[in-house]
Design a protein around this motif. Structure first.
Motif, PDB file in Angstrom:
ATOM      1  N   ARG A  41     -10.752   4.304  -2.079  1.00 44.27           N
ATOM      2  CA  ARG A  41      -9.643   3.748  -2.642  1.00 44.27           C
ATOM      3  C   ARG A  41      -9.410   4.094  -4.273  1.00 44.27           C
ATOM      4  O   ARG A  41     -10.268   3.854  -4.910  1.00 44.27           O
ATOM      5  N   ASP A  59      -3.339  -4.568   3.478  1.00 42.19           N
ATOM      6  CA  ASP A  59      -3.014  -3.239   3.495  1.00 42.19           C
ATOM      7  C   ASP A  59      -1.562  -3.081   4.160  1.00 42.19           C
ATOM      8  O   ASP A  59      -1.122  -2.093   5.091  1.00 42.19           O
ATOM      9  N   LEU A  92       0.788  -1.137  -0.048  1.00 39.58           N
ATOM     10  CA  LEU A  92       0.098  -0.149  -0.241  1.00 39.58           C
ATOM     11  C   LEU A  92       0.751   1.332  -0.030  1.00 39.58           C
ATOM     12  O   LEU A  92       1.688   1.326   0.893  1.00 39.58           O
ATOM     13  N   VAL A  95      -3.824  -0.332  -2.604  1.00 43.28           N
ATOM     14  CA  VAL A  95      -3.966  -1.471  -1.945  1.00 43.28           C
ATOM     15  C   VAL A  95      -2.735  -2.350  -1.973  1.00 43.28           C
ATOM     16  O   VAL A  95      -1.841  -2.132  -2.678  1.00 43.28           O
ATOM     17  N   ASN A 139      -6.326  -7.587  -4.545  1.00 44.14           N
ATOM     18  CA  ASN A 139      -6.216  -6.999  -3.009  1.00 44.14           C
ATOM     19  C   ASN A 139      -5.934  -8.070  -2.254  1.00 44.14           C
ATOM     20  O   ASN A 139      -6.576  -9.248  -2.116  1.00 44.14           O
TER      21      ASN A 139
END
Length: 435
Positions: A301, A103, A56, A74, A99
């Motif tokens: 995001r 994170d 991230l 991400v 993803n």
């Protein structure tokens, strides 16, 4: 003495649809699509490849010249580097990340305890490394704008007007995170050393005005200026005239009259980059319109699709006929909902009724378009010469000064597609000059 810009209109605001609550974090998307073009200037080149694991905030695209790097919003795996649909209507080379929901942060950008020990050059480098652009929609790289203003400006203006109908992203930012805006402003003030620093807000944002007034020191160097509500007051040149009385000459930039203008969300992004070590990976987006099930502001995001963002806001009505990126005046209608949220996406607007279309658009020479044009242009003649393809006359009448605010089309009783034709005329001029 009250200063006003030329022209302008007063469309219905419709801001109460989404105003009043703190922004809600949208659920994390399973994938993000990150176009290498999220700014005015040269597109970035990907610096990652399919199969790479990214963190991230890790830089995944960069370039030279007028360009702002792109960062992973991400952590996860790069599953594609290929052209994907972009809100501008074209396919743009994009990095697609799957993803992992961890994170895992990248620590390349370091947080600082204070900005006061940083030089102007160091602040500008941090701004560039964070990929900050004009987040009100203009998306001009902030470091380039700030560099051109070094030693050239005596006014720094933070644009919190948000004059476009329906949109409340900046209003929500001011009410929820006022310290990010004010401290980001202090950082820009430290770098550019102007004599005057103004945060400009329209008077239809009373709660934001109250909160900002409490957040700013009474005898501090930053002035809160409340302006009468009027569209397009948030446009750079019009805001400069409303705040300072100065007029930017045709073809010139704000620095020519000693001014630099930054959006409120841009100032907040500067704060996050310097004090939190965070690049631009998310932003507040207004989901609104009579076609939106539950209008609200979301923290989204970058790279989440419009479809995912709308679902996070409760979806949209089956009667929705048009979805725009941005507001009703300057927004761009979308062909589909697979396009991603970008750094400059401040709103997704869902409208049930399409604007009425005239069967035979006709200019009746009423000159209403001339009276409302904030750039002192003559839209009726620009339209005539654009229709005829007369590029010489379009140049003589300064078509490139048009800011595409839509005031002329909004006021035209003949329902001429003025802005659409001016955009095409600008493109023809650009191609002719290139040739």
């Amino acid at each position: 003495m009250r200063k006003l810009f030329w022209g302008g209109i007063h469309p219905e605001g419709h801001k109460d649809l989404s105003r009043g609550a703190a922004p809600v974090p949208a659920p994390l998307p399973a994938q993000v699509v990150l176009p290498m073009l999220q700014h005015i200037g040269a597109a970035c080149t990907p610096v990652v490849k399919v199969g790479d694991q990214v963190r991230l905030g890790q830089k995944i695209g960069d370039g030279e010249g007028v360009c702002a790097p792109i960062h992973a919003s991400v952590s996860g795996k790069v599953v594609a580097v290929e052209p994907r649909p972009h809100p501008n209507g074209q396919d743009v080379l994009s990095v697609v990340i799957e993803n992992d929901y961890m994170d895992t942060p990248d620590d390349t950008l370091k947080p600082h305890l204070t900005h006061k020990d940083l030089s102007a050059e160091e602040i500008l480098r941090i701004i560039r490394d964070a990929g900050i652009v004009g987040m009100g929609g203009a998306t001009f790289p902030t470091d380039v704008k700030a560099f051109s203003a070094l030693g050239q400006v005596d006014y720094v203006i933070i644009n919190a007007c948000e004059c476009e109908p329906y949109i409340t992203a900046d209003d929500t930012l001011l009410c929820t995170y006022p310290e990010q805006v004010t401290r980001g402003t202090e950082i820009l003030l430290h770098a550019l050393t102007p004599r005057h620093t103004v945060i400009a807000v329209e008077d239809n944002k009373q709660e934001a005005i109250r909160i900002l007034g409490e957040a700013l020191p009474k005898a501090g160097p930053i002035e809160l200026r409340v302006l009468p509500t009027r569209y397009p007051q948030g446009a750079e040149k019009q805001l400069i005239q409303a705040v300072t009385g100065r007029q930017v000459p045709p073809g010139k930039l704000p620095a020519a009259v000693g001014c630099a203008v930054f959006n409120a969300a841009t100032a907040a992004a500067v704060y996050q980059a310097v004090y939190e070590g965070k690049p631009v990976t998310r932003r507040i987006v207004t989901v609104t319109g009579d076609g939106a099930a539950a209008p609200k502001n979301l923290i989204v995001r970058i790279g989440a699709t419009f479809q995912q963002t709308l679902e996070a806001a409760g979806g949209m009505s089956e009667e929705t006929q048009k979805v725009l990126s941005g507001g009703p005046m300057m927004g761009v209608a979308q062909k589909g909902l697979s396009v991603p949220v970008l750094k400059g996406t401040n709103a997704i607007l869902c409208l049930k009724g399409a604007a009425p279309q005239a069967q035979t658009p006709t200019c009746i020479r009423c000159a209403k378009c001339v009276s409302v044009c904030p750039m002192h242009l003559q839209p009726l003649y620009l339209y005539r010469f654009a229709q005829a393809g007369n590029l010489r006359e379009l140049e003589r009448l300064h078509l490139t000064d048009c800011i595409e605010c839509g005031s002329c089309a909004y006021s035209c009783p003949g329902q001429l597609p003025l802005v659409e034709r001016f955009r095409r005329g600008k493109q023809q001029l650009k191609e002719a000059n290139r040739a």
